[in-house]
Every structure is written in C-alpha cells, then in structure tokens.
Write a protein that holds these residues in place. Sequence first.
Motif, short mmCIF file in Angstrom:
data_model
loop_
_atom_site.label_atom_id
_atom_site.label_comp_id
_atom_site.label_asym_id
_atom_site.label_seq_id
_atom_site.Cartn_x
_atom_site.Cartn_y
_atom_site.Cartn_z
N GLU A 169 0.82 -1.21 0.00
CA GLU A 169 0.00 0.00 0.00
C GLU A 169 0.86 1.26 0.00
OE1 GLU A 169 -2.71 -0.01 3.23
OE2 GLU A 169 -3.76 -1.85 2.60
N PRO A 172 2.03 2.65 -3.85
CA PRO A 172 1.05 3.50 -4.55
C PRO A 172 0.88 4.87 -3.89
CG PRO A 172 0.20 1.28 -4.32
CD PRO A 172 1.44 1.35 -3.48
N ALA A 173 0.91 4.90 -2.55
CA ALA A 173 0.77 6.17 -1.84
C ALA A 173 1.94 7.10 -2.14
CB ALA A 173 0.64 5.93 -0.34
N LEU A 175 3.70 7.10 -4.90
CA LEU A 175 3.54 7.59 -6.27
C LEU A 175 2.51 8.72 -6.32
CD1 LEU A 175 3.61 4.19 -8.23
CD2 LEU A 175 5.45 5.86 -7.97
N GLU A 176 1.43 8.60 -5.55
CA GLU A 176 0.43 9.66 -5.49
C GLU A 176 1.00 10.92 -4.81
OE1 GLU A 176 -2.60 9.84 -6.75
OE2 GLU A 176 -2.38 7.86 -7.68
N ALA A 177 1.96 10.71 -3.91
CA ALA A 177 2.53 11.84 -3.18
C ALA A 177 3.45 12.69 -4.04
CB ALA A 177 3.30 11.33 -1.96
N ASP A 179 2.94 14.33 -6.75
CA ASP A 179 2.34 15.59 -7.21
C ASP A 179 2.38 16.67 -6.13
OD1 ASP A 179 1.11 17.19 -9.16
OD2 ASP A 179 -0.86 16.83 -8.25
N GLU A 307 -2.18 10.36 1.67
CA GLU A 307 -2.53 9.49 0.54
C GLU A 307 -2.99 8.12 1.02
OE1 GLU A 307 -2.80 10.58 -2.39
OE2 GLU A 307 -1.80 12.52 -2.15
N ASP A 310 -6.50 8.31 2.32
CA ASP A 310 -7.50 8.54 1.27
C ASP A 310 -7.86 7.25 0.53
OD1 ASP A 310 -7.62 11.18 1.88
OD2 ASP A 310 -6.24 11.84 0.32
N GLU A 311 -7.01 6.22 0.66
CA GLU A 311 -7.25 4.99 -0.09
C GLU A 311 -8.35 4.15 0.56
OE1 GLU A 311 -3.60 2.96 -0.62
OE2 GLU A 311 -2.78 4.45 -1.99
#
Length: 311
Positions: A169, A172-173, A175-177, A179, A307, A310-311
């Motif tokens: 988990e 992916p978090a 990678l979202e971070a 931005d 992040e 939020d998942e």
Amino acid sequence: MATSSSSRETFDDSDTRHDEMHSTIEAWVQDLVDKVDDAVSSEQFREWLDVQSRFHDYSHRNTLLIKLQCPHATRVAGYRTWQNEFDRHVKEGETAIWIWAPIIAKQCPDCGNSPSYHERSDCEYNETPPDSWEKGLVGFRPAPVFDISQTDGEPLPDLETEAKGQADELVPALLEAADPLEVDVEIVPPQDWSHGSAKGICQYRPAEQPHVAVRDRENDADLAVTLVHEYAHALLHSGVDDEAERSKRELEAEAVGYIVGRHFKLDTSGSAFYLAAWHGDEPETILDRLERISSTAQEVIDVVSGEVDDE
C-alpha cells in the motif's frame, strides 16, 4: 545487522504532533548513527571493503567508455584479474569492454618519451643514459576488461542494504505523493534501466520539477525506501552540484529513507551498511544535519500519510 522493528507512530494529537515527531525522529537518527558505527566495525563490512579496494578507480574517460559498451556494468576487471584476484572466470563467448590502459615505461626527463620514441624525436637530451631514466606514463593502449555479470565463480561479499517489510500500500501512496511534493516520478522496468547498479536517480531540470526514476523490483519495501531516498534528493538538493558534498547528500537522503520507512513499519536497518559504504564522513555528520533530515522526513510522512488515509 539487527532488525530494528518498531510499532508505527501515529502522531494524532495536532497540538503536540510537531514536538512528538521531532523527538521520535531525533531518537531514530541516533539509532541510525549507532548502527552505522556497528556496521563500519563489522566483519562483513571489512570483507566488502577489502574486495572493493582491489577494483580500479577508472578515469572519467574510461567510465564513459564502459557505460557506452555495457550500460549495466558495476564492477569491471581484466581477464587474469578476475581469475587471480577473485577466483572467477569470464564466461565463454562474452564480448570484452575496451578501455584505455596506461603504458608505464622509462621516459626521457626532458621530452617524456620512452627510449624508442625518444630516439625518433627531435629531443636532444643525452645527459643520462636511458637505463637510468625513471619510469612514468608514456601513453595509453586499448585493454579489454569484463563486468562481473560476464563472469562465473566465487561470489563477492555484498552488503545487505535492502529494506524489508510489507509495502504494497505504501508504494502507490508514494507515487500519489509525487504531485503534492512537486516531483515527477516513474518506475522503470529492469530491462529498460540504463543507470547501472543504481536503484534510483533524481535529475534536476531548469524551470521544471525534479524527475525521479527508480528501477522496479519484486521487493516493494526496498522500492518504497528508494522512492523516499530520491524524493529527499529532489526536496533537498536541487541545484547542488558540489562533488565534495556528494557523500553528505547521500547521507541526508538515506537518513530520510530510513526514518520514513521506519515510520511505516519497514525494516530499514540496511541503511546502516549503505551509509557505511560512504565512510568518508563520520556518522555524527547525520546529527549535524538533523534539522534538514527531520523536516524533510516529516514533510514526506505527512503527505504520504494523507494518501494512505485517502485509499
């Protein structure tokens, strides 16, 4: 290296969050300093260092030649060196990597040529006979070397630097971070990776966000910590290109990776061996840079935790 397991800190109370995070990170950094000290004095590190000392430190020109011919090369040596020094042999059918090897011979004190070239030159030096001349660099010749991937035989000692744990988990978090952290990021398949043994890179681009690329691998925990390491470079070191500061930049980035990974319940004790390999600096340098390390780790933890939630 002993595993440093720890329950995840939550820092839920907004009134005390900053102080709690700072004191916890300070304690973890002290743990890392102690582990680096232990790593430097360990038998595993001494064996690794002994082997590393037997590999040549190639010039920039030869390093470029090696990378052009074998982009994934990590450790190269000559055919006989692999046999005699490391008890390994070059595999049949392997193509040599060609570099420039120095030619050391007696040289004229005046023109610097070897005796044979001196005789054909316009140099008139004759104060001492060639037999008494000192040896020096008189030229270069093409020489074949081979990367360790082209050889078989006795394994070389390695350092266990990979992070371990459950991070399916977390990746992916992270990678979202990218931005909100204002970093461009990509995970590159191993077959497309062109940066040798590096696990990741951070490229700084004028008027653009830093670009982070990491080599994909099965170990998600190590992938996550590599992402954090490169994010730390992006956040801390943009525009810094001082080679003398390179070890300190690596120290800061790895310390951030150690702290963030540990916060998310990963075993990041391998960072001690990573930092031991940059042994030009005393481990206490980590403490000297605590504020930069701490604030960057807190920033990454805050963004990534958001992040994850939020998942």
